[in-house]
Scaffold this motif. Structure first.
Motif, PDB file in Angstrom:
ATOM      1  N   TYR A  70      30.180  29.576  -7.318  1.00 43.82           N
ATOM      2  CA  TYR A  70      29.389  30.325  -8.292  1.00 43.82           C
ATOM      3  C   TYR A  70      30.329  31.210  -9.112  1.00 43.82           C
ATOM      4  O   TYR A  70      31.457  31.487  -8.683  1.00 43.82           O
ATOM      5  N   SER A  85      24.017  38.059 -18.738  1.00 41.46           N
ATOM      6  CA  SER A  85      22.783  38.147 -17.954  1.00 41.46           C
ATOM      7  C   SER A  85      22.119  36.797 -17.749  1.00 41.46           C
ATOM      8  O   SER A  85      21.129  36.692 -17.020  1.00 41.46           O
ATOM      9  N   SER A  86      22.638  35.758 -18.398  1.00 43.91           N
ATOM     10  CA  SER A  86      22.102  34.410 -18.232  1.00 43.91           C
ATOM     11  C   SER A  86      23.261  33.416 -18.339  1.00 43.91           C
ATOM     12  O   SER A  86      24.278  33.704 -18.985  1.00 43.91           O
ATOM     13  N   PRO A  87      23.122  32.238 -17.730  1.00 44.55           N
ATOM     14  CA  PRO A  87      24.203  31.250 -17.822  1.00 44.55           C
ATOM     15  C   PRO A  87      24.564  30.894 -19.262  1.00 44.55           C
ATOM     16  O   PRO A  87      25.727  30.633 -19.567  1.00 44.55           O
ATOM     17  N   GLN A  88      23.578  30.903 -20.164  1.00 45.46           N
ATOM     18  CA  GLN A  88      23.846  30.552 -21.550  1.00 45.46           C
ATOM     19  C   GLN A  88      24.870  31.494 -22.190  1.00 45.46           C
ATOM     20  O   GLN A  88      25.631  31.094 -23.083  1.00 45.46           O
ATOM     21  N   TRP A 119      28.872  22.900 -11.742  1.00 43.84           N
ATOM     22  CA  TRP A 119      28.065  24.113 -11.808  1.00 43.84           C
ATOM     23  C   TRP A 119      27.326  24.183 -13.143  1.00 43.84           C
ATOM     24  O   TRP A 119      26.164  24.574 -13.201  1.00 43.84           O
ATOM     25  N   ALA A 141      23.273  24.469 -13.669  1.00 45.05           N
ATOM     26  CA  ALA A 141      22.706  25.583 -14.433  1.00 45.05           C
ATOM     27  C   ALA A 141      22.021  25.119 -15.719  1.00 45.05           C
ATOM     28  O   ALA A 141      21.482  25.955 -16.462  1.00 45.05           O
ATOM     29  N   ARG A 181      28.936  38.843  -8.258  1.00 50.16           N
ATOM     30  CA  ARG A 181      28.439  37.478  -8.407  1.00 50.16           C
ATOM     31  C   ARG A 181      27.473  37.442  -9.583  1.00 50.16           C
ATOM     32  O   ARG A 181      26.575  38.300  -9.704  1.00 50.16           O
ATOM     33  N   LEU A 182      27.639  36.451 -10.443  1.00 48.26           N
ATOM     34  CA  LEU A 182      26.774  36.297 -11.605  1.00 48.26           C
ATOM     35  C   LEU A 182      25.719  35.232 -11.340  1.00 48.26           C
ATOM     36  O   LEU A 182      26.041  34.125 -10.908  1.00 48.26           O
ATOM     37  N   PHE A 183      24.465  35.581 -11.569  1.00 48.76           N
ATOM     38  CA  PHE A 183      23.342  34.644 -11.470  1.00 48.76           C
ATOM     39  C   PHE A 183      23.067  34.246 -10.016  1.00 48.76           C
ATOM     40  O   PHE A 183      23.819  34.595  -9.110  1.00 48.76           O
ATOM     41  N   ASP A 184      21.998  33.517  -9.827  1.00 48.64           N
ATOM     42  CA  ASP A 184      21.583  33.119  -8.483  1.00 48.64           C
ATOM     43  C   ASP A 184      21.683  31.599  -8.349  1.00 48.64           C
ATOM     44  O   ASP A 184      20.837  30.981  -7.719  1.00 48.64           O
ATOM     45  N   ILE A 185      22.696  31.043  -8.955  1.00 43.97           N
ATOM     46  CA  ILE A 185      22.879  29.582  -8.955  1.00 43.97           C
ATOM     47  C   ILE A 185      24.196  29.268  -8.243  1.00 43.97           C
ATOM     48  O   ILE A 185      25.256  29.726  -8.667  1.00 43.97           O
TER      49      ILE A 185
END
Length: 306
Positions: free
Chosen positions: A168, A182-185, A205, A209, A257-261
């Protein structure tokens, strides 16, 4: 009873056994730390003493004879018995030695910080931790246990899956003055740090995502995950990392850690050793301790997987 005065030279027997095992004079020389010429000379002398060829030679190519193969097997069994007897005496004297080989990043960031617990519990065992990205010849290099991150295909070795891992993205809490994506994009606008090699690609990854992005190009490329994490902690960009490797910095607040993916890696951590090594008491103690430590690690962490 055999006449020990008729025993061939022990150095020559060891040279022959190594050459037979590797099917190479040069590799046998590397193992014993002599020149290939010395190996060839010792084997020639052994053949003259025995009165028959142990290898056929065609230029630089060699091939062991049937008689040589049978003789090599007998020597190997005898040398193994001698080594085992010596280790048994050392253990009876209260001296035990355990040599562990592990990938550099796992050794420095996960294993080494925990090894004091094992040493505390078994003070009579001397632990030698070696870091290597390659699966050494365990027997040749005197390694009792290997911890490897791979696909589990280690022919000739006892192999046990001990832990999976997940990838991740992470970044310093101070990256871009704290304005973290704040988002994968939003990763499109970030510096994405990367390691050299397809096995550390961002693409799996990205796919998980839902991002249609190419693998990052340009910028900093490292050959060690510890260097990538250090660059991320210094605010150089966003790194794709494994959970076991980054957990120390995340717990210390150096990385976020960024995001929950989390993408489950196709590779995993394996405990590997030779079958005869598995019978050593110190290897059994270490295996049990390692499994308990992994279970503790997973229970105390926000484990990405099931």
């Amino acid at each position: 009873m055999a006449d020990f005065r008729k025993l061939p030279n022990l150095a020559a027997l060891r040279a022959f056994e190594a050459a037979a095992r590797h099917d190479s004079f040069s590799r046998a020389a590397e193992e014993i730390h002599v020149t290939p010429g010395a190996i060839s000379h010792q084997i020639r002398a052994l053949e003259e003493e025995l009165g028959l060829p142990l290898f056929t030679r065609n230029g630089k190519r060699i091939a062991i004879t049937d008689a040589g193969r049978r003789f090599a097997a007998a020597i190997r069994n005898a040398l193994t018995e001698i080594a085992t007897a010596a280790e048994t005496l050392q253990e009876q004297g209260g001296r035990q030695r355990l040599v562990v080989s592990s990938p550099p990043s796992f050794a420095s960031r996960w294993l080494a910080p925990r090894l004091w617990k094992f040493i505390d519990h078994y003070p009579d065992i001397e632990v030698i931790l070696q870091s290597s990205s390659h699966l050494n010849d365990l027997a040749r290099d005197g390694i009792d246990v290997g911890v490897r991150f791979g696909l589990g295909n280690y022919p000739g070795l006892k192999t046990e899956l001990i832990m999976e891992d997940f990838y991740y993205p992470v970044a310093s809490p101070h990256y871009r003055q704290g304005r973290l994506p704040s988002s994968p994009q939003q990763l499109r606008d970030c510096v994405l740090l990367r390691m050299d090699g397809l096995q550390e690609s961002w693409l799996p990854w990205f796919k998980l995502a839902g991002l249609d992005l190419p693998d990052p190009a340009g910028g900093l490329v490292t050959e060690d995950s510890s260097l990538t994490l250090r660059a991320a902690a210094d605010g150089a960009g966003v790194a794709l990392t494994r959970h076991a490797i980054a957990s120390q910095e995340i717990a210390a607040g150096e990385l976020v850690r960024l995001f929950d993916i989390a993408w489950k890696s196709e590779r995993a951590y394996y405990f590997v050793c030779h079958a005869e090594t598995l019978g050593k008491s110190q290897v059994g103690y270490f295996r049990n301790w390692l499994l308990e430590e992994i279970a503790l690690f997973k229970s105390n962490q926000r484990w990405p997987g099931p």
